[in-house]
Design a protein around this motif. Structure first.
Motif, PDB file in Angstrom:
ATOM      1  N   HIS A 114      36.463  16.651 -15.088  1.00 33.82           N
ATOM      2  CA  HIS A 114      35.553  16.091 -16.075  1.00 33.82           C
ATOM      3  C   HIS A 114      34.732  17.246 -16.642  1.00 33.82           C
ATOM      4  N   PRO A 115      34.715  17.461 -17.979  1.00 39.70           N
ATOM      5  CA  PRO A 115      34.088  18.649 -18.576  1.00 39.70           C
ATOM      6  C   PRO A 115      32.645  18.873 -18.154  1.00 39.70           C
ATOM      7  N   GLU A 116      31.846  17.813 -18.101  1.00 37.89           N
ATOM      8  CA  GLU A 116      30.439  17.985 -17.766  1.00 37.89           C
ATOM      9  C   GLU A 116      30.249  18.341 -16.297  1.00 37.89           C
ATOM     10  N   VAL A 117      31.080  17.767 -15.442  1.00 37.73           N
ATOM     11  CA  VAL A 117      31.018  18.112 -14.022  1.00 37.73           C
ATOM     12  C   VAL A 117      31.442  19.559 -13.828  1.00 37.73           C
ATOM     13  N   PHE A 118      32.497  19.964 -14.518  1.00 39.38           N
ATOM     14  CA  PHE A 118      32.991  21.343 -14.420  1.00 39.38           C
ATOM     15  C   PHE A 118      31.890  22.339 -14.779  1.00 39.38           C
ATOM     16  N   ASP A 119      31.199  22.087 -15.882  1.00 41.55           N
ATOM     17  CA  ASP A 119      30.135  22.997 -16.312  1.00 41.55           C
ATOM     18  C   ASP A 119      28.972  23.009 -15.325  1.00 41.55           C
ATOM     19  N   GLU A 120      28.630  21.850 -14.795  1.00 40.60           N
ATOM     20  CA  GLU A 120      27.511  21.763 -13.870  1.00 40.60           C
ATOM     21  C   GLU A 120      27.786  22.511 -12.571  1.00 40.60           C
ATOM     22  N   VAL A 121      29.019  22.397 -12.075  1.00 39.72           N
ATOM     23  CA  VAL A 121      29.366  23.034 -10.810  1.00 39.72           C
ATOM     24  C   VAL A 121      29.280  24.557 -10.920  1.00 39.72           C
ATOM     25  N   LEU A 122      29.548  25.096 -12.094  1.00 44.35           N
ATOM     26  CA  LEU A 122      29.523  26.544 -12.291  1.00 44.35           C
ATOM     27  C   LEU A 122      28.133  27.078 -12.616  1.00 44.35           C
ATOM     28  N   ARG A 123      27.150  26.211 -12.732  1.00 42.89           N
ATOM     29  CA  ARG A 123      25.781  26.654 -12.985  1.00 42.89           C
ATOM     30  C   ARG A 123      25.240  27.397 -11.765  1.00 42.89           C
ATOM     31  N   ASP A 124      24.408  28.395 -12.022  1.00 39.92           N
ATOM     32  CA  ASP A 124      23.726  29.105 -10.928  1.00 39.92           C
ATOM     33  C   ASP A 124      22.357  28.460 -10.741  1.00 39.92           C
ATOM     34  N   ASN A 125      22.214  27.662  -9.688  1.00 47.79           N
ATOM     35  CA  ASN A 125      20.975  26.931  -9.466  1.00 47.79           C
ATOM     36  C   ASN A 125      20.000  27.642  -8.530  1.00 47.79           C
ATOM     37  N   ARG A 126      20.319  28.877  -8.160  1.00 46.56           N
ATOM     38  CA  ARG A 126      19.447  29.601  -7.239  1.00 46.56           C
ATOM     39  C   ARG A 126      18.123  29.981  -7.909  1.00 46.56           C
TER      40      ARG A 126
END
Length: 220
Positions: free
Chosen positions: A59-71
């Motif tokens: 899912h495009p939005e999930v894909f982008d979210e997972v690759l975010r750097d949340n640190r």
């Protein structure tokens, strides 16, 4: 609290149109290690983990979210990724974008909890979510994925190890070989592992193999 202004999505519900993963046509059957004897129709339902994870990540939005750097960059701890378990872990140092899976177990009493036959139809349910997603998103129903459903008597009889054996095999595959996720026509390989197993006190006792209250015998 309205999270629509707290995240980049206009609302958490924008992660929509997620595809379904059908469970296998026949559920897993238990076998005894001595002689590999099939025990009648004792079975439970397991949702294929790797297939479901692959479809979820596509899912495009999930894909982008997972690759975010949340640190965080201010030295404070705001999520799993800020703790030493992640920052000092050799696996996550080598693969910074590796999936951080959080499992959860709970029990559901399908009958009257005050009835004399309570517990007979109680179900044990295993879920997981991906800690790479921001907390505001991974706590939504759309981002909590089902792993397995088993009757509690069967779980007590065979233990968590037998029930979770198919899932553990899939996690080992994810850990070592990864899975391929297609995004915009490009193949991306994702790795990952379980970083936490959450449960209430009673379930935590069962998972840990305790026969007593852990608070009563705590050693200070």
């Amino acid at each position: 609290m309205d999270l629509s202004n707290a995240v980049d999505f206009s609302s958490a519900d924008e992660i929509s149109d997620l595809s379904w993963v059908d469970p296998p046509p026949s559920s897993y059957r238990f076998t005894v290690s001595l002689g590999d004897v099939v025990l009648g129709d004792e079975n439970f339902q397991y949702v294929p983990f790797l297939q479901g994870l692959q479809q979820f990540l596509e899912h495009p939005e999930v894909f982008d979210e997972v690759l975010r750097d949340n640190r965080r960059c201010d030295g404070l701890i705001g999520d799993y990724c800020d703790g030493h378990f992640i920052t000092d872990n050799a696996y996550f140092q080598e693969i910074p974008n590796a999936l951080q899976l959080v499992m959860y177990y709970d029990e559901v009493e399908t009958c009257d909890v005050l009835a004399s036959h309570r517990g007979v139809h109680k179900l044990g349910v295993f879920y997981y979510t991906i800690a790479n997603l921001r907390p505001a998103l991974r706590s939504t129903h759309r981002c909590i994925q089902l792993i397995a459903v088993v009757t509690h008597p069967l779980l007590k009889k065979y233990g968590f190890g037998e029930i979770l054996n198919p899932f553990i095999k899939d996690v080992k595959t994810l850990y070592k070989d990864g899975i391929i996720v297609v995004n915009n026509g490009h193949q991306n390989r994702f790795y990952g592992t379980v970083i936490a197993f959450l449960a209430d006190t009673v379930a935590a006792h069962e998972i840990g193999g305790f026969n007593w209250c852990k608070f009563c015998i705590a050693q200070m």
